[in-house]
Design a protein around this motif. Structure first.
Motif, PDB file in Angstrom:
ATOM      1  N   PHE A 206      16.594  22.630  73.030  1.00 59.54           N
ATOM      2  CA  PHE A 206      15.448  22.044  72.335  1.00 59.54           C
ATOM      3  C   PHE A 206      15.405  22.527  70.885  1.00 59.54           C
ATOM      4  CE2 PHE A 206      14.038  21.821  76.725  1.00 59.54           C
ATOM      5  CZ  PHE A 206      13.369  20.594  76.777  1.00 59.54           C
ATOM      6  N   ASN A 207      14.896  21.669  70.021  1.00 62.51           N
ATOM      7  CA  ASN A 207      14.525  22.069  68.670  1.00 62.51           C
ATOM      8  C   ASN A 207      13.022  22.313  68.633  1.00 62.51           C
ATOM      9  OD1 ASN A 207      16.963  22.050  67.193  1.00 62.51           O
ATOM     10  ND2 ASN A 207      16.928  19.814  67.127  1.00 62.51           N
ATOM     11  N   PHE A 208      12.611  23.487  68.202  1.00 60.86           N
ATOM     12  CA  PHE A 208      11.195  23.787  68.011  1.00 60.86           C
ATOM     13  C   PHE A 208      10.782  23.189  66.679  1.00 60.86           C
ATOM     14  CE2 PHE A 208       7.367  25.908  66.931  1.00 60.86           C
ATOM     15  CZ  PHE A 208       6.820  26.472  68.078  1.00 60.86           C
ATOM     16  N   GLU A 219       3.027  32.078  63.309  1.00 63.56           N
ATOM     17  CA  GLU A 219       4.181  32.409  64.147  1.00 63.56           C
ATOM     18  C   GLU A 219       5.047  31.195  64.469  1.00 63.56           C
ATOM     19  OE1 GLU A 219       0.592  32.829  67.062  1.00 63.56           O
ATOM     20  OE2 GLU A 219       0.918  32.712  64.898  1.00 63.56           O
ATOM     21  N   CYS A 220       4.467  30.006  64.377  1.00 64.25           N
ATOM     22  CA  CYS A 220       5.243  28.795  64.665  1.00 64.25           C
ATOM     23  C   CYS A 220       6.349  28.584  63.634  1.00 64.25           C
ATOM     24  CB  CYS A 220       4.326  27.574  64.707  1.00 64.25           C
ATOM     25  SG  CYS A 220       3.185  27.581  66.104  1.00 64.25           S
ATOM     26  N   ASP A 221       6.080  28.957  62.386  1.00 63.29           N
ATOM     27  CA  ASP A 221       7.100  28.793  61.342  1.00 63.29           C
ATOM     28  C   ASP A 221       8.319  29.658  61.644  1.00 63.29           C
ATOM     29  OD1 ASP A 221       5.754  27.154  58.967  1.00 63.29           O
ATOM     30  OD2 ASP A 221       4.242  28.456  59.857  1.00 63.29           O
ATOM     31  N   ASP A 222       8.090  30.835  62.186  1.00 61.10           N
ATOM     32  CA  ASP A 222       9.199  31.724  62.544  1.00 61.10           C
ATOM     33  C   ASP A 222       9.968  31.214  63.755  1.00 61.10           C
ATOM     34  OD1 ASP A 222       8.511  33.477  60.491  1.00 61.10           O
ATOM     35  OD2 ASP A 222       7.140  34.615  61.776  1.00 61.10           O
ATOM     36  N   ALA A 223       9.318  30.359  64.558  1.00 61.42           N
ATOM     37  CA  ALA A 223       9.941  29.879  65.793  1.00 61.42           C
ATOM     38  C   ALA A 223      10.814  28.646  65.583  1.00 61.42           C
ATOM     39  CB  ALA A 223       8.860  29.558  66.828  1.00 61.42           C
ATOM     40  N   VAL A 224      10.717  28.004  64.421  1.00 60.62           N
ATOM     41  CA  VAL A 224      11.463  26.769  64.168  1.00 60.62           C
ATOM     42  C   VAL A 224      12.962  26.999  64.343  1.00 60.62           C
ATOM     43  CG1 VAL A 224      12.124  25.116  62.375  1.00 60.62           C
ATOM     44  CG2 VAL A 224       9.730  25.763  62.650  1.00 60.62           C
ATOM     45  N   GLY A 225      13.618  26.065  65.054  1.00 57.71           N
ATOM     46  CA  GLY A 225      15.064  26.178  65.238  1.00 57.71           C
ATOM     47  C   GLY A 225      15.504  25.686  66.603  1.00 57.71           C
ATOM     48  N   PHE A 226      16.786  25.829  66.897  1.00 55.87           N
ATOM     49  CA  PHE A 226      17.366  25.371  68.154  1.00 55.87           C
ATOM     50  C   PHE A 226      17.415  26.496  69.179  1.00 55.87           C
ATOM     51  CE2 PHE A 226      21.173  25.225  70.843  1.00 55.87           C
ATOM     52  CZ  PHE A 226      20.893  24.086  71.583  1.00 55.87           C
ATOM     53  N   TYR A 227      17.105  26.139  70.425  1.00 51.45           N
ATOM     54  CA  TYR A 227      17.164  27.094  71.538  1.00 51.45           C
ATOM     55  C   TYR A 227      17.878  26.421  72.709  1.00 51.45           C
ATOM     56  CZ  TYR A 227      13.563  29.475  68.837  1.00 51.45           C
ATOM     57  OH  TYR A 227      12.872  30.106  67.835  1.00 51.45           O
ATOM     58  N   GLU A 228      18.800  27.121  73.320  1.00 53.74           N
ATOM     59  CA  GLU A 228      19.502  26.567  74.469  1.00 53.74           C
ATOM     60  C   GLU A 228      18.570  26.435  75.662  1.00 53.74           C
ATOM     61  OE1 GLU A 228      22.900  28.871  75.423  1.00 53.74           O
ATOM     62  OE2 GLU A 228      23.999  28.331  73.590  1.00 53.74           O
ATOM     63  N   ALA A 234      13.025  31.790  74.456  1.00 53.06           N
ATOM     64  CA  ALA A 234      12.657  30.680  73.570  1.00 53.06           C
ATOM     65  C   ALA A 234      11.141  30.521  73.529  1.00 53.06           C
ATOM     66  CB  ALA A 234      13.297  29.390  74.052  1.00 53.06           C
ATOM     67  N   PRO A 235      10.549  30.412  72.336  1.00 52.59           N
ATOM     68  CA  PRO A 235       9.107  30.197  72.237  1.00 52.59           C
ATOM     69  C   PRO A 235       8.734  28.790  72.700  1.00 52.59           C
ATOM     70  CG  PRO A 235      10.120  30.046  70.076  1.00 52.59           C
ATOM     71  CD  PRO A 235      11.202  30.479  71.021  1.00 52.59           C
ATOM     72  N   ILE A 236       7.673  28.699  73.461  1.00 55.47           N
ATOM     73  CA  ILE A 236       7.231  27.405  73.981  1.00 55.47           C
ATOM     74  C   ILE A 236       5.810  27.142  73.502  1.00 55.47           C
ATOM     75  CG2 ILE A 236       6.786  26.043  76.055  1.00 55.47           C
ATOM     76  CD1 ILE A 236       8.812  27.742  77.521  1.00 55.47           C
ATOM     77  N   PRO A 237       5.617  26.122  72.682  1.00 53.36           N
ATOM     78  CA  PRO A 237       4.263  25.837  72.204  1.00 53.36           C
ATOM     79  C   PRO A 237       3.368  25.328  73.337  1.00 53.36           C
ATOM     80  CG  PRO A 237       5.830  24.148  71.483  1.00 53.36           C
ATOM     81  CD  PRO A 237       6.633  25.212  72.150  1.00 53.36           C
ATOM     82  N   PRO A 238       2.051  25.531  73.187  1.00 47.09           N
ATOM     83  CA  PRO A 238       1.342  26.087  72.025  1.00 47.09           C
ATOM     84  C   PRO A 238       1.448  27.614  71.979  1.00 47.09           C
ATOM     85  CG  PRO A 238      -0.223  25.544  73.743  1.00 47.09           C
ATOM     86  CD  PRO A 238       1.105  25.048  74.224  1.00 47.09           C
ATOM     87  N   ASN A 241      -4.253  29.061  69.480  1.00 54.80           N
ATOM     88  CA  ASN A 241      -5.298  28.042  69.559  1.00 54.80           C
ATOM     89  C   ASN A 241      -5.076  26.977  68.496  1.00 54.80           C
ATOM     90  OD1 ASN A 241      -6.707  29.196  71.695  1.00 54.80           O
ATOM     91  ND2 ASN A 241      -7.890  30.527  70.356  1.00 54.80           N
ATOM     92  N   ASN A 242      -5.331  25.738  68.876  1.00 52.33           N
ATOM     93  CA  ASN A 242      -5.183  24.584  67.984  1.00 52.33           C
ATOM     94  C   ASN A 242      -3.735  24.358  67.548  1.00 52.33           C
ATOM     95  OD1 ASN A 242      -8.031  24.036  67.935  1.00 52.33           O
ATOM     96  ND2 ASN A 242      -8.258  25.745  66.515  1.00 52.33           N
ATOM     97  N   CYS A 243      -2.781  24.847  68.327  1.00 56.99           N
ATOM     98  CA  CYS A 243      -1.358  24.645  68.031  1.00 56.99           C
ATOM     99  C   CYS A 243      -0.922  23.290  68.581  1.00 56.99           C
ATOM    100  CB  CYS A 243      -0.523  25.748  68.666  1.00 56.99           C
ATOM    101  SG  CYS A 243       1.262  25.536  68.456  1.00 56.99           S
ATOM    102  N   LEU A 244      -0.403  22.444  67.685  1.00 56.73           N
ATOM    103  CA  LEU A 244       0.108  21.142  68.095  1.00 56.73           C
ATOM    104  C   LEU A 244       1.611  21.029  67.844  1.00 56.73           C
ATOM    105  CD1 LEU A 244      -2.701  18.690  66.893  1.00 56.73           C
ATOM    106  CD2 LEU A 244      -2.309  19.610  69.183  1.00 56.73           C
ATOM    107  N   CYS A 245       2.259  22.177  67.666  1.00 55.35           N
ATOM    108  CA  CYS A 245       3.706  22.166  67.498  1.00 55.35           C
ATOM    109  C   CYS A 245       4.362  21.746  68.816  1.00 55.35           C
ATOM    110  CB  CYS A 245       4.191  23.536  67.046  1.00 55.35           C
ATOM    111  SG  CYS A 245       3.539  24.010  65.416  1.00 55.35           S
ATOM    112  N   PHE A 246       5.625  21.336  68.739  1.00 53.55           N
ATOM    113  CA  PHE A 246       6.255  20.768  69.932  1.00 53.55           C
ATOM    114  C   PHE A 246       7.755  21.009  69.889  1.00 53.55           C
ATOM    115  CE2 PHE A 246       6.250  17.763  66.543  1.00 53.55           C
ATOM    116  CZ  PHE A 246       7.340  16.918  66.693  1.00 53.55           C
ATOM    117  N   ARG A 247       8.461  20.513  70.908  1.00 53.53           N
ATOM    118  CA  ARG A 247       9.910  20.641  70.964  1.00 53.53           C
ATOM    119  C   ARG A 247      10.516  19.276  71.268  1.00 53.53           C
ATOM    120  NH1 ARG A 247      11.728  25.580  74.658  1.00 53.53           N
ATOM    121  NH2 ARG A 247      11.213  24.090  76.299  1.00 53.53           N
TER     122      ARG A 247
END
Length: 253
Positions: A206-208, A219-228, A234-238, A241-247
């Motif tokens: 997945f790409n975060f 912390e989401c900005d630090d998590a951006v990238g590819f994870y096997e 691997a960080p899994i959103p959210p 609170n109020n996190c709408l980031c995704f993979r």
């Protein structure tokens, strides 16, 4: 005989973004419904309190218990309305998360996605179930409203003099529940996709990705990238609170 295509279930980048767009539409519509329901509730409370007041618009001390019961009863009704409204969307998010991975889900994959939704409904995307969030937030708003009415009675002020204060408590309530429900429904979308990807050999990871509605660095900005796939770190959103980031899935090339 023609050989089977390499990607029997692959979803194009365009279609992945379409599933995400559909989710955001669901969240926007849900927020409007939540805020509208809470606003109706606050206006109903003010109207009922006015009926309890005397000819001068003041609630007498011996009617304070009635006013508290009224506010609590209205809160219990609102709790039921919001819980039903929000939990219905968990299923929709699970379906969209499934379609993020495969355009042709089988019965087993659909079941996995809906089990993921049920798990988040029971446990919460960040450890607190949405039903508990709703009950706690309504309870706090109700207590604040009761306090405002009691203070008005003790000071001999009218119900109308505290109407704005009471309504402000419920506006805050509506925004809190709308934000938390969006966070948890986004969690369903992400978790459903993960569950289905686990059964899909073509998905290798997945790409975060951060949400477009990402106002500040966290912390989401630090998590951006590819994870096997299967990476337990691997960080899994959210992630908050109020996190709408995704993979989004990455397919075998």
């Amino acid at each position: 005989m023609e050989s089977a295509p390499v990607y029997r279930v692959r979803v194009s980048d365009k279609d992945q973004l379409e599933q995400r767009r559909k989710l955001l539409i669901i969240l926007a519509a849900l927020e409007l419904k939540i805020v509208s329901a809470v606003n109706r509730d606050s206006k109903a409370i003010i109207g009922a309190l006015l009926h309890l007041s005397d000819e001068n618009g003041v609630i007498s001390t011996h009617r304070l218990i009635s006013s508290r019961n009224l506010i609590q009863a209205q809160g219990a009704s609102l709790d039921g309305v919001l819980s039903e409204l929000i939990t219905q969307k968990f299923s929709d998010a699970a379906d969209l998360g499934t379609q993020l991975i495969t355009g042709s889900p089988n019965a087993s994959q659909v079941k996995l996605a809906h089990n993921a939704a049920a798990s988040i409904l029971a446990l919460g995307a960040l450890g607190v179930p949405i039903t508990d969030v709703i009950s706690t937030a309504i309870g706090q708003a109700s207590q604040n409203a009761e306090g405002a009415v009691s203070r008005a009675t003790m000071a001999g002020r009218t119900v109308r003099s505290v109407a704005d204060e009471v309504e402000s408590y419920y506006r805050t309530l509506g925004l809190k529940i709308a934000g938390e429900s969006s966070t948890q429904i986004n969690g369903v979308f992400v978790e459903a996709a993960r569950a289905v990807a686990d059964t899909t050999q073509d998905v290798i990871g997945f790409n975060f990705r951060t949400s477009a509605a990402h106002p500040r660095t966290d912390e989401c900005d630090d998590a951006v990238g590819f994870y096997e796939k299967g990476d337990t770190t691997a960080p899994i959103p959210p992630l908050h609170n109020n996190c709408l980031c995704f993979r989004t899935p990455v397919y075998r090339d």
